[in-house]
Scaffold this motif. Structure first.
Motif, PDB file in Angstrom:
ATOM      1  N   ILE A 114       1.135  -0.778  -0.065  1.00 49.39           N
ATOM      2  CA  ILE A 114      -0.227   0.160   0.093  1.00 49.39           C
ATOM      3  C   ILE A 114       0.684   1.062   0.160  1.00 49.39           C
ATOM      4  CG2 ILE A 114      -1.623   1.190   1.088  1.00 49.39           C
ATOM      5  CD1 ILE A 114      -2.918  -1.315   1.830  1.00 49.39           C
ATOM      6  N   ARG A 115       1.440   1.051   0.780  1.00 46.82           N
ATOM      7  CA  ARG A 115       2.954   2.637   0.924  1.00 46.82           C
ATOM      8  C   ARG A 115       3.633   2.955  -0.654  1.00 46.82           C
ATOM      9  NH1 ARG A 115       7.161   2.694   3.367  1.00 46.82           N
ATOM     10  NH2 ARG A 115       6.882   5.007   3.516  1.00 46.82           N
ATOM     11  N   ALA A 116       3.546   1.152  -1.249  1.00 47.61           N
ATOM     12  CA  ALA A 116       4.661   1.737  -2.545  1.00 47.61           C
ATOM     13  C   ALA A 116       3.537   2.634  -3.440  1.00 47.61           C
ATOM     14  CB  ALA A 116       5.026   0.837  -3.233  1.00 47.61           C
ATOM     15  N   SER A 134       8.562  11.022  -0.910  1.00 50.82           N
ATOM     16  CA  SER A 134       8.234  10.961   0.459  1.00 50.82           C
ATOM     17  C   SER A 134       8.232   9.167   1.549  1.00 50.82           C
ATOM     18  CB  SER A 134       7.388  11.600   0.784  1.00 50.82           C
ATOM     19  OG  SER A 134       7.620  11.891   2.241  1.00 50.82           O
ATOM     20  N   LYS A 135       9.163   9.076   2.358  1.00 46.76           N
ATOM     21  CA  LYS A 135       8.576   7.883   3.327  1.00 46.76           C
ATOM     22  C   LYS A 135       7.581   7.954   4.326  1.00 46.76           C
ATOM     23  CE  LYS A 135      13.433   5.922   3.782  1.00 46.76           C
ATOM     24  NZ  LYS A 135      13.917   6.530   3.033  1.00 46.76           N
ATOM     25  N   LEU A 136       7.574   9.583   4.492  1.00 46.17           N
ATOM     26  CA  LEU A 136       6.171   9.394   5.428  1.00 46.17           C
ATOM     27  C   LEU A 136       4.599   9.014   4.537  1.00 46.17           C
ATOM     28  CD1 LEU A 136       5.044   9.314   8.326  1.00 46.17           C
ATOM     29  CD2 LEU A 136       5.297  11.664   8.594  1.00 46.17           C
ATOM     30  N   VAL A 137       4.301   8.381   4.170  1.00 44.59           N
ATOM     31  CA  VAL A 137       3.681   8.418   3.287  1.00 44.59           C
ATOM     32  C   VAL A 137       1.792   6.677   4.152  1.00 44.59           C
ATOM     33  CG1 VAL A 137       2.020   6.989   1.510  1.00 44.59           C
ATOM     34  CG2 VAL A 137       4.214   8.788   1.941  1.00 44.59           C
ATOM     35  N   LEU A 138       1.623   6.586   4.582  1.00 48.01           N
ATOM     36  CA  LEU A 138       0.486   6.153   5.408  1.00 48.01           C
ATOM     37  C   LEU A 138      -1.089   6.182   4.724  1.00 48.01           C
ATOM     38  CD1 LEU A 138      -0.770   7.386   7.938  1.00 48.01           C
ATOM     39  CD2 LEU A 138       1.842   6.789   8.057  1.00 48.01           C
ATOM     40  N   ALA A 139      -2.033   5.444   5.546  1.00 49.65           N
ATOM     41  CA  ALA A 139      -3.238   5.523   5.112  1.00 49.65           C
ATOM     42  C   ALA A 139      -3.743   5.011   6.869  1.00 49.65           C
ATOM     43  CB  ALA A 139      -3.885   4.814   4.671  1.00 49.65           C
ATOM     44  N   MET A 140      -5.071   6.119   6.662  1.00 50.79           N
ATOM     45  CA  MET A 140      -5.305   6.883   8.305  1.00 50.79           C
ATOM     46  C   MET A 140      -6.701   5.180   8.464  1.00 50.79           C
ATOM     47  SD  MET A 140      -3.364   8.820   9.599  1.00 50.79           S
ATOM     48  CE  MET A 140      -5.461   8.930  11.133  1.00 50.79           C
ATOM     49  N   SER A 141      -6.989   4.430   9.197  1.00 55.40           N
ATOM     50  CA  SER A 141      -7.847   3.921   9.470  1.00 55.40           C
ATOM     51  C   SER A 141      -8.927   5.031   9.854  1.00 55.40           C
ATOM     52  CB  SER A 141      -8.182   2.985  11.126  1.00 55.40           C
ATOM     53  OG  SER A 141      -6.723   2.612  10.905  1.00 55.40           O
ATOM     54  N   ALA A 196       3.574   5.696  12.006  1.00 58.61           N
ATOM     55  CA  ALA A 196       4.535   5.757  10.917  1.00 58.61           C
ATOM     56  C   ALA A 196       4.998   4.834  11.973  1.00 58.61           C
ATOM     57  CB  ALA A 196       5.114   7.521  10.923  1.00 58.61           C
ATOM     58  N   ASN A 197       5.148   4.537  12.753  1.00 63.88           N
ATOM     59  CA  ASN A 197       5.771   3.286  13.368  1.00 63.88           C
ATOM     60  C   ASN A 197       5.156   2.137  12.938  1.00 63.88           C
ATOM     61  OD1 ASN A 197       8.170   5.140  14.105  1.00 63.88           O
ATOM     62  ND2 ASN A 197       6.920   5.299  16.267  1.00 63.88           N
ATOM     63  N   GLN A 198       4.093   1.701  13.795  1.00 64.78           N
ATOM     64  CA  GLN A 198       2.952   0.891  13.123  1.00 64.78           C
ATOM     65  C   GLN A 198       3.189   1.093  11.604  1.00 64.78           C
ATOM     66  OE1 GLN A 198      -1.110   1.555  13.921  1.00 64.78           O
ATOM     67  NE2 GLN A 198      -1.534  -0.750  14.395  1.00 64.78           N
ATOM     68  N   TRP A 199       3.308   1.764  10.633  1.00 60.71           N
ATOM     69  CA  TRP A 199       3.615   1.511   9.007  1.00 60.71           C
ATOM     70  C   TRP A 199       4.566   1.165   8.406  1.00 60.71           C
ATOM     71  CZ3 TRP A 199      -0.055   1.263   5.083  1.00 60.71           C
ATOM     72  CH2 TRP A 199      -1.586   1.459   5.377  1.00 60.71           C
ATOM     73  N   TYR A 233       9.836   4.215   7.929  1.00 64.04           N
ATOM     74  CA  TYR A 233      11.289   4.181   8.258  1.00 64.04           C
ATOM     75  C   TYR A 233      12.288   2.924   8.165  1.00 64.04           C
ATOM     76  CZ  TYR A 233      10.292   8.903   9.019  1.00 64.04           C
ATOM     77  OH  TYR A 233       9.107  10.453   8.761  1.00 64.04           O
ATOM     78  N   GLY A 234      11.555   2.081   8.113  1.00 65.57           N
ATOM     79  CA  GLY A 234      12.146   0.706   7.857  1.00 65.57           C
ATOM     80  C   GLY A 234      12.707  -0.395   8.895  1.00 65.57           C
ATOM     81  N   ASP A 235      12.184   0.039  10.187  1.00 60.31           N
ATOM     82  CA  ASP A 235      12.929  -0.542  11.402  1.00 60.31           C
ATOM     83  C   ASP A 235      12.175  -0.444  12.438  1.00 60.31           C
ATOM     84  OD1 ASP A 235      11.782   2.391  11.818  1.00 60.31           O
ATOM     85  OD2 ASP A 235      13.754   3.216  12.739  1.00 60.31           O
TER      86      ASP A 235
END
Ligand code: PMP
Length: 388
Positions: free
Chosen positions: A58-60, A70-77, A245-248, A251-253
């Motif tokens: 989804i992020r890709a 940008s790395k800070l890409v996600l979806a809000m519930s 961002a941590n849940q998604w 930053y890969g960590d």
């Protein structure tokens, strides 16, 4: 425990079958067939590799549709409003000023959300059937030096599409971030986050994505990320992008639990993105533009009028159509649903009693749908307003 003490007896919940109409309102739109399948899959725990892979896909996909590296890409519930609240609350602190470019109802929602968060709001208005120019916005950005400018890209209450070129640069010149609502424009209309200097953007999946509402894509620029990382305020916990961002694993960590995400929603979003990425954005934009141009041509042949006078300001996903004087908008919408099984909506906000809102987007952005709809609208007008 005695069951005699139940104070509420069990209600009779019956099945209520209905014939699904063709969804041609300003949203929601019909689903991709793969979304129907995705929604019927069995649930799994959101804490396993199978689920994490979906988040990565989804992020890709979202980086592609927002056109951002940008790395800070996600979806809000949540629905589009969750995206709106997260973008505003993470990027503007209480006491800071948010300048709102107001031409419809979504910027009014932004104002309400911002005020509840203790953010100062200033409005600049443009007539509902037009868009903003850079020359209009620059003096206000200069005078107010706001923390951010909020603007709606595609406005489903007015049927207008805001030109975005130069806006990011202008905001940055005056130290403001650029926050954009793309709920009804993304996928249907070109949008280039990085190219246009957009700092915070949100969308929703029930419009041109052709998926269910309930999962709101968001993206933040490097400039926005800097503000988030150095923030002096706490946004609402549920919308805290730093935690999300941590849940998604942005930053890969980290894969840190924040809340239980809904697997069916995420599978559905992944299915939408798979179809959209296979089609590619330029092809999707061209398909939307061509089907809407055809729809507009057909409407003109039937002598319908447009709420938005300049063709270049018209949003290709939602068209606002003016009916002849004396025609009842509710009656028109009801007749189209009853006789043709097509759902469109009346005006909202500035278009109440002034225009219909007709959507051709997502899987329905096809010439055949445009023809069906234009013919059904002409029939409806003839039926409820026969020529004298
Ligand atoms: N912005 C725009 C442009 C919209 O069209 C909508 C929904 N119609 C929203 C925001 C709010 O989205 P939601 O209803 O999904 O919360």
């Amino acid at each position: 425990m005695s069951f005699d003490s139940l104070r509420v007896s069990s209600p009779k919940i019956v099945d209520r079958p209905f014939v699904k109409p063709l969804l041609c309102g300003p949203g929601p739109c019909d689903y991709w067939p793969s979304v129907v399948e995705a929604l019927s899959r069995q649930v799994i725990t959101p804490n396993c590799d199978e689920f994490y892979n979906v988040l990565d896909d989804i992020r890709a996909g979202l980086q592609y549709v927002f056109q951002t590296q940008s790395k800070l890409v996600l979806a809000m519930s949540g629905a589009g409003h969750a995206g709106m609240e997260s973008v505003i609350s993470n990027l503007v602190a209480p006491g800071e000023t948010l300048l709102i470019a107001s031409r419809g109802i979504w910027d009014q929602r932004a104002e309400i959300i911002a005020n509840r968060l203790g953010i100062k709001t200033e409005l600049i208005k443009s007539p509902a059937n037009s868009i903003f120019t850079l020359d209009q916005l620059e003096p206000e950005l200069n005078r107010l030096r706001p923390a951010a400018l909020f603007i709606t890209h595609g406005d489903s209450s007015t049927g207008t599409v805001q030109k975005m070129q130069g806006l990011g640069e202008l905001c940055h010149k005056y130290g403001a971030l650029l926050l954009v609502d793309t709920v009804v424009s993304l996928i249907g209309v070109p949008f280039l986050m990085d190219e246009w200097g957009v700092d915070g953007v949100f969308s929703s999946t029930q419009k041109a994505f052709s998926g269910p509402a309930g999962i709101a894509p968001v993206a933040f620029s490097a400039r926005a990320e800097q503000k988030i990382n150095n923030r002096t305020h706490e946004p609402p916990f549920y919308f805290d992008v730093k935690l999300l961002a941590n849940q998604w694993n942005c930053y890969g960590d980290t894969r840190q639990y924040h809340h239980t995400m809904s697997p069916p929603m995420l599978w559905a979003l992944r299915a939408c993105l798979q179809s959209i990425c296979n089609e590619t954005m330029p092809v999707s934009w061209a398909r939307h533009a061509a089907s809407t141009a055809h729809f507009h041509k057909r409407l003109q042949e039937y002598n319908f009028e447009f709420f938005v006078p300049k063709p270049e300001d018209r949003l290709s996903t939602v068209t606002t159509v003016v009916l002849p004087p004396g025609v009842d908008y509710s009656e028109f919408v009801a007749y189209l649903r009853e006789k043709h099984n097509i759902l469109i909506l009346e005006g909202r906000g500035p278009t109440v009693g002034k225009a219909l809102r007709v959507g051709i987007m997502g899987v329905n952005a096809r010439t055949a749908v445009a023809d069906l709809l234009a013919d059904a609208m002409a029939d409806t007008l003839r039926a409820i307003h026969p020529p004298k």
